[in-house]
Design a protein around this motif. Structure first.
Motif, PDB file in Angstrom:
ATOM      1  N   THR A 252      -9.899 107.492  12.979  1.00 44.86           N
ATOM      2  CA  THR A 252     -10.962 108.088  12.163  1.00 44.86           C
ATOM      3  C   THR A 252     -12.218 108.220  13.007  1.00 44.86           C
ATOM      4  O   THR A 252     -12.582 107.286  13.727  1.00 44.86           O
TER       5      THR A 252
ATOM      6  N   ARG B 246      -3.165 107.963  15.299  1.00 50.61           N
ATOM      7  CA  ARG B 246      -4.065 108.356  14.221  1.00 50.61           C
ATOM      8  C   ARG B 246      -5.337 107.515  14.294  1.00 50.61           C
ATOM      9  O   ARG B 246      -5.281 106.309  14.529  1.00 50.61           O
TER      10      ARG B 246
ATOM     11  N   GLY C  42      -4.966 113.037  13.841  1.00 43.51           N
ATOM     12  CA  GLY C  42      -3.718 112.583  14.447  1.00 43.51           C
ATOM     13  C   GLY C  42      -2.692 112.120  13.427  1.00 43.51           C
ATOM     14  O   GLY C  42      -2.928 112.112  12.228  1.00 43.51           O
ATOM     15  N   VAL C  43      -1.519 111.699  13.959  1.00 43.04           N
ATOM     16  CA  VAL C  43      -0.431 111.203  13.112  1.00 43.04           C
ATOM     17  C   VAL C  43       0.170 109.956  13.749  1.00 43.04           C
ATOM     18  O   VAL C  43       0.046 109.732  14.952  1.00 43.04           O
TER      19      VAL C  43
ATOM     20  N   PHE D 157      -6.551 103.704   6.805  1.00 42.41           N
ATOM     21  CA  PHE D 157      -6.847 105.107   6.510  1.00 42.41           C
ATOM     22  C   PHE D 157      -7.050 105.344   5.015  1.00 42.41           C
ATOM     23  O   PHE D 157      -7.182 106.479   4.570  1.00 42.41           O
TER      24      PHE D 157
ATOM     25  N   THR E 109     -10.150 111.721   9.561  1.00 40.55           N
ATOM     26  CA  THR E 109      -8.985 111.087  10.169  1.00 40.55           C
ATOM     27  C   THR E 109      -8.204 112.148  10.929  1.00 40.55           C
ATOM     28  O   THR E 109      -7.918 113.223  10.401  1.00 40.55           O
TER      29      THR E 109
END
Length: 160
Positions: A48, A46, A41-42, A111, A39
């Motif tokens: 996967t 974000r 990014g934020v 996630f 995974t």
């Protein structure tokens, strides 16, 4: 009067199997694994990615081994390309899980580790079913998906 014909039931002479025949590489194989989800990014950016590793000795593939990173949207792209340009029935992808993407969830949503593993297994089943189809093996989009580092979405569809 003619005599009835009797079927010849003698065994065919076959050569004895050698050790190298029994334990050598299979005549034709195609192995594709989807593994190592990461995974990146934020927040809203974000996503996967999954590693897609292919090993084969089929002559249609220019590379005998390849390993590329793909995200779910890349699998969607491949499915859409095959549905548009080929004559095969394309299997379904694992679902988008829209409910898991809603804000203010108590869990990690898409996630969450169990969801990522479930999706990974579904993507692996999807790509193996497609790549195992003889007609799909001729499609340029499948070769690009499996063997090229980045997907050129402006490519010219066609056969390999």
């Amino acid at each position: 009067m003619t005599e009835p014909t009797v079927a010849d039931t003698r065994r065919l002479n076959s050569k004895p199997q050698e050790l190298t025949d029994a334990y050598g590489p299979p005549s034709n194989f195609l192995e594709i694994d989807v593994y190592d989800p990461q995974t990146i990014g934020v927040g809203r950016s974000r996503f996967t990615t999954y590693e897609v590793r292919m090993r084969t000795n089929l002559p249609i593939f220019k590379l005998k081994e390849s390993c590329v990173r793909r995200r779910y949207s890349d699998f969607e792209w491949l499915k859409n390309e095959l549905e548009r340009d080929s004559k095969i029935v394309v299997p379904t992808l694992p679902g988008k899980a829209l409910k898991r993407q809603l804000p203010f969830r108590a869990d990690e949503g898409i996630f969450e580790e169990s969801f990522i593993e479930e999706r990974r297994a579904g993507l692996e089943q999807f790509i193996n079913r497609i790549a195992g189809h003889p007609l799909a093996q001729n499609e340029r989009c499948l070769h690009m998906f499996l063997q090229e580092e980045s997907i050129d979405r402006n490519y010219i569809p066609g056969k390999v």
